[in-house]
Design an enzyme around this catalytic site. Structure first.
Site, mmCIF file in Angstrom:
data_model
loop_
_atom_site.group_PDB
_atom_site.id
_atom_site.type_symbol
_atom_site.label_atom_id
_atom_site.label_comp_id
_atom_site.label_asym_id
_atom_site.label_seq_id
_atom_site.Cartn_x
_atom_site.Cartn_y
_atom_site.Cartn_z
ATOM 1 N N THR A 1 0.884 -1.157 0.000
ATOM 2 C CA THR A 1 0.000 0.000 0.000
ATOM 3 C C THR A 1 0.922 1.207 0.000
ATOM 4 O O THR A 1 2.127 1.072 -0.171
ATOM 5 C CB THR A 1 -0.894 -0.063 1.263
ATOM 6 O OG1 THR A 1 -1.484 -1.356 1.323
ATOM 7 C CG2 THR A 1 -1.997 0.956 1.259
ATOM 8 N N SER B 1 -7.218 -2.751 6.927
ATOM 9 C CA SER B 1 -6.400 -2.379 8.082
ATOM 10 C C SER B 1 -5.804 -0.988 7.950
ATOM 11 O O SER B 1 -5.082 -0.542 8.847
ATOM 12 C CB SER B 1 -5.258 -3.390 8.272
ATOM 13 O OG SER B 1 -5.748 -4.636 8.696
#
Length: 584
Positions: free
Chosen positions: A391, A463
């Site tokens: 990410t 998350s």
């Protein structure tokens, strides 16, 4: 619909002793529902830093954001420029084929806003979308190609933030990214390493191979990688905003490419995408505030749960082994609750008040044995969730005190590996963040997470944990990529801040992680000495070195007492942090 907290949280002053001289009864203002009502900030935002700072995962992106600030843009404009640039020069981590979460602080309005631009399941998706005829999960369908992609939210976030919070038009904030896509950028070793994870998948899709490989192989360092079709798509977005991506010619080419390669998108899927402004997880401890991501992120709730449990222990005075044991047990319990209860709040009830209550924190704290690890199976929860590990994150502060903490993703490196011909859009594989087969017992005999089952229009659990920690003395902006390890990394970074450490310490701290299942402490090489590993093993912990460093934290600290701004980019990555001179 989510439950809001029915009573205030309590947290002993010890946790924040270095930041607060006293701690009054805290109030939990968490209400992560679909809402247009902003969360008001405490009165501690009573000055402006007079300096600006950006920390991001790539020097070209940081430079793009600083240029926008110099042109008169605010933090929100700069964040768009940084994110758009990252989508070009980090095609392995983010882009307009993906989505993300944006935590904003609007200094003029004294309000926090949370922009949910997470991908959405297309209308054709359903609970058993990835199951074979024999009931097994088709992992290839869930990971590779357009069947793995949710409807992207990144472009909608750019349009929304620019319209409602920015000072400059998209034509200016996207300009650097357009140039970088059209003219190219030099491939670096980080690109080459991450392409190694997905090379065979990229080779399966001719358009991706043409764009991201050189003669069907990993490009050499220094190779100038150009994405002219992406430059055209970004130009359409700059000219026409939301409609430039989700309707018109770009949308038509997207649909043609997706549906001719096995996907099942419709024009309504694209035109119907919307970002959602949600109330962030916002907890006040006296004058100190912790502001983080609400569902469909699990991060903010888990962070607060861990802090609440930790408040029952004198953790700062512990030796390294005892402290590691305690932090591991705190992580174990928060991740256990994450696996069972968290999902898209527009589809499932998330018991926020119960999860964040002092009663639950006390019960979990009392279940922790100070000298012995708790076997995760004894906590009787569901199996955990798998998430892609790559990410990106950006942190921005402008001279007026506006702040952005944004975590963006396409899931696995290079997402689904599928690029829609004629658009340059590399699609995400975020559909893999859903539970592909809820109710199926795992190897431990535990049942999967029903709250995160696939449904049309639903957003998968994440998350990603963009976070701001604010007090009258300091404001901290931080976040990181890293899949399910994001939460534990932000937690450890926050603890460094709460102990008065410099921003460089937050991003460089050796990392370890426990996510309930598998029941192991994962850690970076060198995090623990041989003696510490022996001691932790004797306490019943299993340790697993992951063989590499992980994470890429980007952080900014505004010290209001010294009127000083500092920023740091994780030394594990190739990013950069920049602070403007005072008064600029």
């Amino acid at each position: 619909m989510l439950h809001t907290a029915s009573r205030p949280l309590t947290l002993i002053p010890l946790l924040f002793a270095l930041l607060l001289s006293a701690c009054s009864t805290p109030q939990n203002t968490t209400s992560p529902e679909r809402s247009n009502a902003p969360t008001s900030a405490a009165s501690s935002h009573n000055s402006a830093p007079g300096q600006a700072a950006i920390a991001s995962a790539h020097p070209l992106a940081t430079a793009a954001g600083m240029a926008v600030l110099e042109e008169g843009g605010n933090a929100f404009d700069a964040a768009i420029a940084v994110a758009a640039s990252l989508g070009v020069v980090e095609p392995y981590s983010a882009g307009i084929g993906g989505g993300g979460f944006w935590l904003l602080y609007d200094a003029k309005a004294a309000q926090y806003r949370f922009i949910d631009a997470r991908e959405m399941a297309p209308a054709a998706a359903h609970r058993d979308y990835y199951l074979n005829a024999d009931g097994t999960v088709n992992r290839d369908k869930a990971v590779n190609g357009p069947t793995a992609a949710g409807i992207p939210g990144q472009a909608a976030a750019f349009a929304h933030i620019s319209e409602h919070y920015g000072e400059l038009p998209l034509k200016k904030t996207l300009r650097a990214a357009i140039h970088q896509a059209r003219d190219g950028f030099p491939v670096d070793e980080h690109y080459r390493t991450l392409m190694g994870y997905r090379l065979e998948a990229i080779r399966r899709f001719p358009e991706s191979a043409r764009l991201f490989l050189d003669d069907n192989d990993i490009p050499a360092a220094g190779f100038n990688l150009q994405q002219p079709e992406l430059a055209q798509t970004l130009s359409a977005l700059a000219a026409d905003g939301f409609d430039g991506f989700y309707t018109g010619s770009v949308a038509e080419r997207l649909l043609q490419a997706v549906n001719s390669n096995g996907g099942e998108w419709t024009a309504a899927d694209l035109a119907g995408y919307r970002v959602i402004e949600r109330e962030p997880v916002h907890v006040r401890y006296g004058a100190l505030e912790v502001i983080s991501a609400p569902p469909p992120s699990s991060g903010g709730i888990a962070i607060v749960q861990m802090l609440n449990m930790l408040s029952h222990f004198d953790w700062k005075t512990m030796n390294a082994v005892d402290q590691t044991h305690l932090l591991t047990e705190v992580m174990r319990r928060a991740y256990r609750d994450r696996a069972e209860f968290l999902g898209d709040p527009d589809f499932v009830e998330v018991p926020v008040s119960e999860l964040l209550s002092e009663a639950r924190a006390q019960a979990w704290a009392e279940s922790i044995d100070p000298v012995q690890a708790t076997p995760s199976l004894d906590l009787a929860g569901p199996k955990n969730l798998n998430e892609g590990f790559h990410t990106t994150h950006l942190s921005v502060l402008d001279k007026d005190g506006n702040m952005v903490s944004a975590t963006l993703s396409i899931n696995l490196p290079f997402g689904s590996a599928f690029t829609a011909a004629g658009t340059g859009i590399l699609l995400n594989n975020e559909m893999d963040d859903f539970s592909a087969k809820p109710g199926e017992p795992n190897a431990y005999g535990l049942v999967g997470n029903e709250a995160n089952a696939i449904a049309p229009g639903k957003r998968p659990l994440s998350s990603m944990t963009p976070t701001i920690i604010n007090s009258p003395q300091q404001s901290a902006i931080l976040g990181t990529p890293g899949g399910s390890r994001i939460i534990s990394m932000v937690f450890l970074g926050a603890l460094e801040h709460l102990q008065g450490k410099a921003v460089e310490d937050w991003v460089s701290r050796p990392r370890f992680h426990h996510q309930y299942l598998p029941d192991v402490i994962q850690h970076e090489p060198g995090t623990f000495s041989d003696q510490q590993q022996v001691a932790l093993t004797r306490m019943g912990h299993r340790l697993q070195a992951v063989g590499r460093q992980y994470g890429n934290m980007q952080a900014i600290l505004w010290d209001k007492r010294k009127q000083q701004v500092t920023a740091a980019s994780d030394p594990r990555g190739i990013g950069s942090a920049s602070v403007s001179p005072a008064g600029k």
